[in-house]
Design an enzyme around this catalytic site. Structure first.
Site, PDB file in Angstrom:
ATOM      1  N   ARG A  48       0.829  -1.222   0.000  1.00 33.28           N
ATOM      2  CA  ARG A  48       0.000   0.000   0.000  1.00 33.28           C
ATOM      3  C   ARG A  48       0.857   1.264   0.000  1.00 33.28           C
ATOM      4  NH1 ARG A  48      -2.622   1.390   4.534  1.00 33.28           N
ATOM      5  NH2 ARG A  48      -3.103  -0.737   5.147  1.00 33.28           N
ATOM      6  N   TYR A  99     -14.167  19.511 -15.484  1.00 35.21           N
ATOM      7  CA  TYR A  99     -14.493  18.109 -15.717  1.00 35.21           C
ATOM      8  C   TYR A  99     -15.648  17.757 -14.773  1.00 35.21           C
ATOM      9  CZ  TYR A  99     -14.158  13.103 -15.249  1.00 35.21           C
ATOM     10  OH  TYR A  99     -14.464  11.780 -15.196  1.00 35.21           O
ATOM     11  N   ASP A 170      -5.597  21.191 -13.072  1.00 38.11           N
ATOM     12  CA  ASP A 170      -5.864  19.959 -13.817  1.00 38.11           C
ATOM     13  C   ASP A 170      -5.279  20.152 -15.211  1.00 38.11           C
ATOM     14  OD1 ASP A 170      -6.915  17.916 -15.393  1.00 38.11           O
ATOM     15  OD2 ASP A 170      -8.789  17.808 -14.259  1.00 38.11           O
ATOM     16  N   LYS A 195      -5.645   9.239 -19.361  1.00 37.66           N
ATOM     17  CA  LYS A 195      -5.790   9.834 -20.684  1.00 37.66           C
ATOM     18  C   LYS A 195      -4.457   9.775 -21.434  1.00 37.66           C
ATOM     19  CE  LYS A 195      -9.856  10.457 -18.947  1.00 37.66           C
ATOM     20  NZ  LYS A 195     -10.263  11.708 -18.315  1.00 37.66           N
TER      21      LYS A 195
HETATM   22  C1  LIG Z   1     -10.942  11.987 -17.090  1.00 37.06           C
HETATM   23  C2  LIG Z   1     -10.656  13.263 -16.399  1.00 37.06           C
HETATM   24  C3  LIG Z   1     -10.590  13.341 -15.000  1.00 37.06           C
HETATM   25  C4  LIG Z   1     -10.892  12.151 -14.110  1.00 37.06           C
HETATM   26  O1  LIG Z   1      -9.906  11.175 -14.205  1.00 37.06           O
HETATM   27  P1  LIG Z   1     -10.160   9.594 -13.985  1.00 37.06           P
HETATM   28  O2  LIG Z   1      -8.823   9.029 -14.308  1.00 37.06           O
HETATM   29  O3  LIG Z   1     -11.253   9.192 -14.921  1.00 37.06           O
HETATM   30  O4  LIG Z   1     -10.557   9.406 -12.567  1.00 37.06           O
HETATM   31  C5  LIG Z   1     -10.264  14.560 -14.443  1.00 37.06           C
HETATM   32  N1  LIG Z   1     -10.033  15.648 -15.193  1.00 37.06           N
HETATM   33  C6  LIG Z   1     -10.105  15.622 -16.531  1.00 37.06           C
HETATM   34  C7  LIG Z   1      -9.848  16.866 -17.319  1.00 37.06           C
HETATM   35  C8  LIG Z   1     -10.422  14.433 -17.185  1.00 37.06           C
HETATM   36  O5  LIG Z   1     -10.508  14.415 -18.529  1.00 37.06           O
END
Ligand SMILES: *Cc1c(COP(=O)(O)O)cnc(C)c1O
Length: 371
Positions: A48, A99, A170, A195
């Site tokens: 962990r 998001y 982000d 992504k």
């Molecule tokens: C997909 C996404 C998230 C969330 O991420 P996960 O890996 O699906 O939990 C947050 N911010 C943006 C801009 C995203 O495209």
């Protein structure tokens, strides 16, 4: 795990986070599936807390981001990890159309009194400043998903320094190779590494990076207590994907720009939202803080909801699917999701442009638009 700090980012992406070059050593760290380790090693005792594989991925990501990276089991886990740093009742300034998962989570925490969330139009620096009084955290996303609103990151950092707030960005849409929030003065750069960092639509994973070694250590020890370490396979796949991030981004971004330009003159397209087009209202702001425009292109198609859904259903090469940042191109009408804000037009289609040949992508999209 050596790499030279004078090397370029492309070289670091390939060379960092590997076992030392000694006879018989593997070139990659193997997928580590042991949950426990023989006693006596201070770094590795129980899974962990992380493993050699976690450290390898963090070394590469940290080097690309210009800080120390901490990886998580998803992008959304990183949102929770950042707000977990804040005291009860802390004020958070956040985009009104971030998001959707981020907005949903922040609103839940606001509703139970854990945080006070002030939602603002994030591409309006005056609105950010007006909301910042007393704030503990400015949460930015730039460009936003899917409206492509561009925050002024430097201006937000200046405001945050004055009020004593943290700034988290982000950075998912730009990836570590197109925008460096830490270099612009932000405290934390966040990614849904699900992504483009992983890049193959096969791993759920997230990351936070910071220049502050103490903050990174705190995030890491809290991650152990939150139980949000990414799995061994996801960690491995993400590092494997990261090795090719530069060349994937170059190709996907070139395709995206070409498609965005062709869409601008298509009769069924009312509007194209892409930060690489000079027609974008904050093109210059974006280009002053980023090194490119990424591979997400949004456009508003004319016609009814059914007409627009038919476009998404009529492609053969593009996959009708959510998510983004994979080598394969995908598209979807964002308002099919109930959490998508009303500000997103019903006819908005988000494209995640992949690395296929641009002429094949265009031919398929064009036939779907004309269907
Ligand atoms: C997909 C996404 C998230 C969330 O991420 P996960 O890996 O699906 O939990 C947050 N911010 C943006 C801009 C995203 O495209």
């Amino acid at each position: 795990m050596t790499h030279e700090t004078s090397w370029h980012s492309e070289t670091t992406a390939v060379t960092a986070g590997r076992p030392p070059h000694v006879p018989g050593a593997p070139v990659n760290y193997p997928i580590g599936v042991s949950t426990t380790f023989s006693a006596g090693d201070s770094a590795h005792a129980y899974i962990r807390e992380g493993s050699t594989g976690t450290e390898a991925l963090e070394q590469v990501l940290g080097a690309l981001e210009g800080g120390h990276a901490v990886v998580y089991s998803s992008g959304i886990a990183t949102v929770n990890a950042v707000v977990d740093l804040l005291p009860g009742g802390a004020i958070v300034v956040a985009p009104n159309h971030a998001y959707p998962g981020t907005n949903v989570r922040l609103r839940e925490l606001h509703a139970v009194g854990r945080l006070v969330v002030r939602e603002v139009q994030i591409d309006d620096p005056a609105a950010v400043e007006a909301a910042a009084d007393g704030a503990a955290l400015l949460w930015l996303e730039s460009p936003t998903n899917p409206l492509m609103e561009v925050a002024d990151i430097r201006a937000a950092v200046a405001v945050a320094q004055r009020v004593g707030a943290l700034v988290a960005v982000d950075n998912t849409f730009m990836s570590p190779v197109r925008q460096s929030p830490l270099a612009l003065g932000a405290d934390i750069s966040m990614h849904s590494a699900t992504k483009s960092i992983s890049g193959h639509s096969d791993a759920l994973i997230g990351s936070l990076s910071t220049r502050d070694a103490d903050l990174a250590a705190k995030l890491r020890s809290r991650r152990t207590m939150q139980g949000t370490l990414p799995g061994a396979l996801e960690t491995f796949l993400s590092l494997r994907g990261l090795r090719t991030l530069h060349i994937r981004t170059d190709r996907a971004e070139a395709n995206a720009l070409e498609i965005a330009q062709r869409l601008e003159s298509h009769p069924r397209v009312e509007k194209v939202l892409y930060v690489g087009l000079e027609s974008h209202p904050h093109y210059e702001r974006h280009m002053s803080q980023a090194d490119g425009s990424g591979a997400v292109v949004c456009f508003v198609a004319s016609g009814s909801v059914e007409d627009v859904e038919r476009i998404c259903a009529s492609t053969r090469l593009w996959t009708h699917a959510t998510s983004l940042g994979g080598v394969e191109s995908t598209l979807e009408r964002r308002r099919r999701w109930p959490a998508e804000p009303d500000a997103t037009p019903e006819g908005l289609i988000r494209l995640s442009v992949g690395i296929e040949h641009v002429d094949d992508l265009w031919a398929d999209l064009n036939q779907a638009l004309n269907a």
